[in-house]
Scaffold this active site. Sequence first.
Site, mmCIF file in Angstrom:
data_model
loop_
_atom_site.group_PDB
_atom_site.id
_atom_site.type_symbol
_atom_site.label_atom_id
_atom_site.label_comp_id
_atom_site.label_asym_id
_atom_site.label_seq_id
_atom_site.Cartn_x
_atom_site.Cartn_y
_atom_site.Cartn_z
ATOM 1 N N CYS A 150 0.839 -1.209 0.000
ATOM 2 C CA CYS A 150 0.000 0.000 0.000
ATOM 3 C C CYS A 150 0.868 1.252 0.000
ATOM 4 O O CYS A 150 1.264 1.754 1.056
ATOM 5 C CB CYS A 150 -0.920 -0.011 1.216
ATOM 6 S SG CYS A 150 -2.006 1.432 1.272
ATOM 7 N N CYS A 153 -0.504 4.293 1.837
ATOM 8 C CA CYS A 153 -0.394 4.230 3.304
ATOM 9 C C CYS A 153 1.034 4.532 3.766
ATOM 10 O O CYS A 153 1.238 5.152 4.806
ATOM 11 C CB CYS A 153 -0.748 2.838 3.833
ATOM 12 S SG CYS A 153 -2.138 2.042 3.045
ATOM 13 N N ASP A 154 2.039 4.060 3.028
ATOM 14 C CA ASP A 154 3.413 4.047 3.549
ATOM 15 C C ASP A 154 4.381 4.980 2.821
ATOM 16 O O ASP A 154 5.554 5.051 3.184
ATOM 17 C CB ASP A 154 3.978 2.613 3.450
ATOM 18 C CG ASP A 154 3.203 1.651 4.324
ATOM 19 O OD1 ASP A 154 2.573 2.120 5.286
ATOM 20 O OD2 ASP A 154 3.229 0.440 4.044
#
Length: 326
Positions: A150, A153-154
């Site tokens: 992801c 997300c990161d």
Amino acid sequence: MKRLICLSLIVSLSCTVLKAVVYDALVIGGGPAGLVAAMEIARAKYHVAVVAPDSGQLVGSHDVENIPGIPAKPGAEIMDDLQKQVASFGAEFINDRVTAVDFDKAPYRLVTQENGILEAKTIIIATGSSAKKLGIPGEQEFWGRGVSSCAVCDCFLYTNKKVVIIGGGNSAIDEALQLAEYAREVTILVRGNEMRADAWGQDKVREKKNISIRYTIDVLEVLGDEEHGVTAIQIRDTATGLTQKMVIDGVFLAIGHKPNSDLFKKWIATDAQGYIILNGRSQATAVPGVFVAGDVADPVYKKAYIAMGAGGQAGLEAVHYVRFHG
Ligand code: NDP
């Protein structure tokens, strides 16, 4: 009125509070398919709730440019607008995960993590699919410490760092464009001679100076240590046979998806890959009043706008079912 009920099929949940309300419809899954299904049911003035822990995969898309009538914009914005639109017709949202289902007889039951058991006359399964893993040494060991699926997300963890993305589909493009905003160097590793991603996405990637693509690359192992997490990967160029260590800080997997159908397999037929099998052009399943829409039943197209269309169809079929059988 609330009453206590014991369900023998759920070992871990022997006694729980059953909510008195029986919904006309419960939609499992908060992605494009589930939301459009809920919208059609709510527009027909039936009592519907979407039960989902999140808004599905589209929120991870950097730019979505093929939803008819919507100019290119991030998937998260599209889902936010869609949620508001669906809520405006009266659909409820229950932020929860379904952990078991009972489709033996209506009303059908969903067991949730936080809200006990929910009941409905009809169910829409719109659980989508989840990112696949490679199964190579180091992948699991360094999951969350340099290995991810992801980017949205990161990505901030990789500011000025070097990352690779494994895969050649539209997800790989999405991940690359997202990571390129943060990372110093992004390399897409494609196992074959070409990417299967849409041409427009490939063009966008080629415009970015800090993204490069390497073809015919197999990733053999993720390397790292306790202190730094991932530090390198071991790769092999299948065209030359050469094996090489590539020093990087992060690995993002974008190698396809597995349909989230395991919860339903006792009642509903799936194909060899786990995709739910539909009854012809209908979104119906073999269980009367249980319908399905989106990627969990789509081994071929997997586009958000196709999931939306299937969601609309499932929603309309659920409305018809409740009206005449509910
Ligand atoms: P895809 O199945 O489209 O692509 C998977 C990619 O991973 C392929 O390049 C495949 O290689 C590669 N791959 C699979 N297994 C391995 C492995 N073991 N090692 C290395 N590479 C591997 O999956 P996506 O997640 O990219 O997309 C899923 C669906 O969602 C697609 O239909 C896509 O169009 C859609 N999507 C649409 C978006 C948009 O419209 N903005 C955004 C993201 C996804 P190979 O080609 O050799 O099989």
